[in-house]
Design a protein around this motif. Structure first.
Motif, PDB file in Angstrom:
ATOM      1  N   ILE A  91       0.862  -1.167   0.000  1.00  0.00           N
ATOM      2  CA  ILE A  91       0.000   0.000   0.000  1.00  0.00           C
ATOM      3  C   ILE A  91       0.904   1.224   0.000  1.00  0.00           C
ATOM      4  O   ILE A  91       1.756   1.371   0.877  1.00  0.00           O
ATOM      5  CB  ILE A  91      -0.915  -0.011   1.237  1.00  0.00           C
ATOM      6  N   ASN A  92       0.724   2.100  -0.980  1.00  0.00           N
ATOM      7  CA  ASN A  92       1.506   3.333  -1.062  1.00  0.00           C
ATOM      8  C   ASN A  92       0.783   4.432  -0.301  1.00  0.00           C
ATOM      9  O   ASN A  92      -0.369   4.718  -0.586  1.00  0.00           O
ATOM     10  CB  ASN A  92       1.725   3.754  -2.523  1.00  0.00           C
ATOM     11  N   LEU A  93       1.480   5.026   0.651  1.00  0.00           N
ATOM     12  CA  LEU A  93       0.892   6.061   1.486  1.00  0.00           C
ATOM     13  C   LEU A  93       1.291   7.454   1.017  1.00  0.00           C
ATOM     14  O   LEU A  93       2.341   7.634   0.409  1.00  0.00           O
ATOM     15  CB  LEU A  93       1.338   5.884   2.937  1.00  0.00           C
ATOM     16  N   SER A  94       0.457   8.412   1.354  1.00  0.00           N
ATOM     17  CA  SER A  94       0.753   9.825   1.152  1.00  0.00           C
ATOM     18  C   SER A  94       1.065  10.442   2.506  1.00  0.00           C
ATOM     19  O   SER A  94       0.661   9.912   3.550  1.00  0.00           O
ATOM     20  CB  SER A  94      -0.456  10.545   0.552  1.00  0.00           C
ATOM     21  N   LYS A  95       1.739  11.571   2.488  1.00  0.00           N
ATOM     22  CA  LYS A  95       2.073  12.282   3.716  1.00  0.00           C
ATOM     23  C   LYS A  95       0.809  12.501   4.547  1.00  0.00           C
ATOM     24  O   LYS A  95      -0.210  12.933   4.037  1.00  0.00           O
ATOM     25  CB  LYS A  95       2.739  13.615   3.379  1.00  0.00           C
ATOM     26  N   GLY A  96       0.904  12.171   5.843  1.00  0.00           N
ATOM     27  CA  GLY A  96      -0.210  12.353   6.757  1.00  0.00           C
ATOM     28  C   GLY A  96      -1.151  11.157   6.854  1.00  0.00           C
ATOM     29  O   GLY A  96      -1.983  11.086   7.747  1.00  0.00           O
ATOM     30  N   GLN A  97      -1.011  10.203   5.965  1.00  0.00           N
ATOM     31  CA  GLN A  97      -1.898   9.043   5.957  1.00  0.00           C
ATOM     32  C   GLN A  97      -1.503   8.053   7.042  1.00  0.00           C
ATOM     33  O   GLN A  97      -0.321   7.880   7.348  1.00  0.00           O
ATOM     34  CB  GLN A  97      -1.830   8.383   4.576  1.00  0.00           C
ATOM     35  N   LYS A  98      -2.505   7.379   7.620  1.00  0.00           N
ATOM     36  CA  LYS A  98      -2.286   6.369   8.655  1.00  0.00           C
ATOM     37  C   LYS A  98      -2.937   5.072   8.197  1.00  0.00           C
ATOM     38  O   LYS A  98      -3.944   5.091   7.502  1.00  0.00           O
ATOM     39  CB  LYS A  98      -2.888   6.822   9.982  1.00  0.00           C
TER      40      LYS A  98
END
Length: 191
Positions: free
Chosen positions: A3-10
């Protein structure tokens, strides 16, 4: 598939991966075309904090000169002084089930060694990332690419593992520090 996350994602880590215990946290980077005549050495440091976000004993600050915490549940696999080559530049091995109960958060940071003396900063770093791999299956579970948001910073909090209702979650932070390791150690409660 990761899973690729973005800044701030949890994201849930252990809840969505039942039975997950041993993970590898790989951090990698490259340097831009930089001709200062000096080596470019990035270092991963890990802060194991209490519920107040502070490190309450020096053994909970993991870096190239203190490679593991007291019970060996968090282990730094070694310092890469060049960042050369593909793949992870530095790796932290973590046994989630054996993290001491007083540790609520595990923060992963990257700093530039002797950044001020060498006139270096994260504006000269590219393709930096953190990824979490299931050690048993060698499958990448989570990936967070930091992007090129930094210019004068010499340290970055990349991401954090944290406890929530008995499970481990990961938060993509991507927060820069102009005063590098000194600022990080100060904010995490170390002298």
């Amino acid at each position: 598939m990761a899973i690729n996350l973005s800044k701030g994602q949890k994201i849930d880590l252990t809840k969505t991966n039942p039975g997950l215990s041993k993970i590898k946290v790989g951090l990698g980077w490259d340097t831009n075309k930089y001709d200062g005549g000096k080596d470019f050495d990035l270092d991963v440091s890990v802060f194991l904090t209490n519920a107040n976000g502070k490190v309450d004993k020096e053994t909970n600050f993991i870096f190239f000169n203190n490679k593991q915490n007291e019970n060996g549940s968090v282990v730094h696999a070694g310092d890469n002084r060049t960042g050369e080559g593909d793949g992870d530049d530095e790796v932290i091995d973590i046994d989630l089930k054996n993290i001491p109960a007083d540790v609520e958060k595990i923060a992963f940071t990257i700093t530039i060694y002797e950044a001020e003396q060498r006139s270096q900063n994260f504006g000269q770093v590219s393709r930096s990332y953190v990824r979490i791999v299931n050690e048993e299956s060698n499958v990448e579970l989570i990936r967070f690419d930091l992007g090129e948001d930094f210019s004068i910073e010499t340290g970055v909090v990349v991401g954090e593992l944290y406890r929530n209702a008995g499970e481990w979650k990961f938060s993509a932070i991507g927060s820069g520090y102009k005063d590098g390791l000194a600022g990080l150690t100060r904010d995490y409660g170390l002298q």
